[in-house]
Write a protein that holds these residues in place. Structure first.
Motif: not given
Lengths: 117, 115
Positions: B11, B13, B18-20, B77, B81, B111, B113
């Motif tokens: 993922v 971002l 927002s993260l899920e 969630r 982030v 993840l 970011v």
């Protein structure tokens, strides 16, 4: 308070050689676990000690793997002879208490990265 | 045997997004649920856990997860982030059918970011 420690951090060996990994749990933790993560896959359970006794070794892949926990303190995991598919990161974790179900958080060590060539 | 699925392997971002992260498990009985995080070069550490009671659990660093029993899910969630959340996240399950305390992990979600 020292966390879970593992030695060595990295090991590169040739197929057919023997390697011994060591884990020192958090002092006073009765439960000690070994897990393994093969590259690209999930972290998988290998075995669980309660003090010096093997509580569950259902995840041990074969008889080339031998785990010991002499005196209920540190543990060793020996791979003999090592094969290519044994490469991965070996994690150790420990938790308090001798109970088998309950709020016993598992604290993980940094892992040993094993490469078998 | 129980299993855990994490649907997103990677993922990416931007900060403040927002993260899920999804997590589903396959086991019909009582479970304990966990999210662990591994920051680059660091140990696996516990983010949060569910044992019983309120299905919405709050963990460290602003993370939360909701246990939805009917969906066998325990999604992680975070509303906003930060770059420092870059890490690999693991969902794990502990079941009570045997005498052991073993954790069954999902495959992990990396993840990233972007600042």
């Amino acid at each position: 308070e020292a966390g879970v420690t593992q030695f060595p951090s990295h090991s590169v060996i040739e197929k057919g050689q023997t390697v011994t990994l060591r884990c020192d749990p958090i002092s006073g933790h009765d439960n000690l676990y070994w897990y393994r993560r093969v590259m690209g896959k999930e972290i998988k359970f290998l075995l669980h000690f309660v003090k010096e006794s093997k509580q569950d070794e259902s995840g041990m892949p074969n008889n080339r793997f031998l785990a010991e926990r002499t005196g209920g303190t540190y543990s060793t995991l020996k791979v003999q002879p090592a094969e290519l598919e044994d490469s991965g990161v070996y994690f150790c974790a420990s938790s308090q208490g001798a109970g088998t179900w309950g709020d016993n958080e598992q604290f993980f060590g940094p892992g040993t990265r094993l490469t078998v060539l | 045997a129980q299993s855990v699925s994490q649907h997103n392997h990677h993922v990416i971002l931007s900060e403040a997004a927002s993260l899920e992260l999804g997590c589903n498990y396959s086991y019909g009985g009582t479970v304990n649920l966990f999210w662990y995080v591994q920051y680059p070069g660091q140990h696996l550490q516990l983010l949060l856990k569910y044992f019983s009671g309120d299905p919405l659990v709050k963990g460290i660093k602003g993370f939360e997860a909701e246990f939805i029993k009917s969906k066998f899910s325990f999604n992680l969630r975070k509303p906003s982030v930060q770059w420092s959340d870059t890490a690999e996240y693991f969902c794990a399950v502990k079941v009570n059918w045997n005498a052991g305390n073993m954790l069954t992990f999902g495959g992990g979600t990396r993840l990233m970011v972007k600042p």
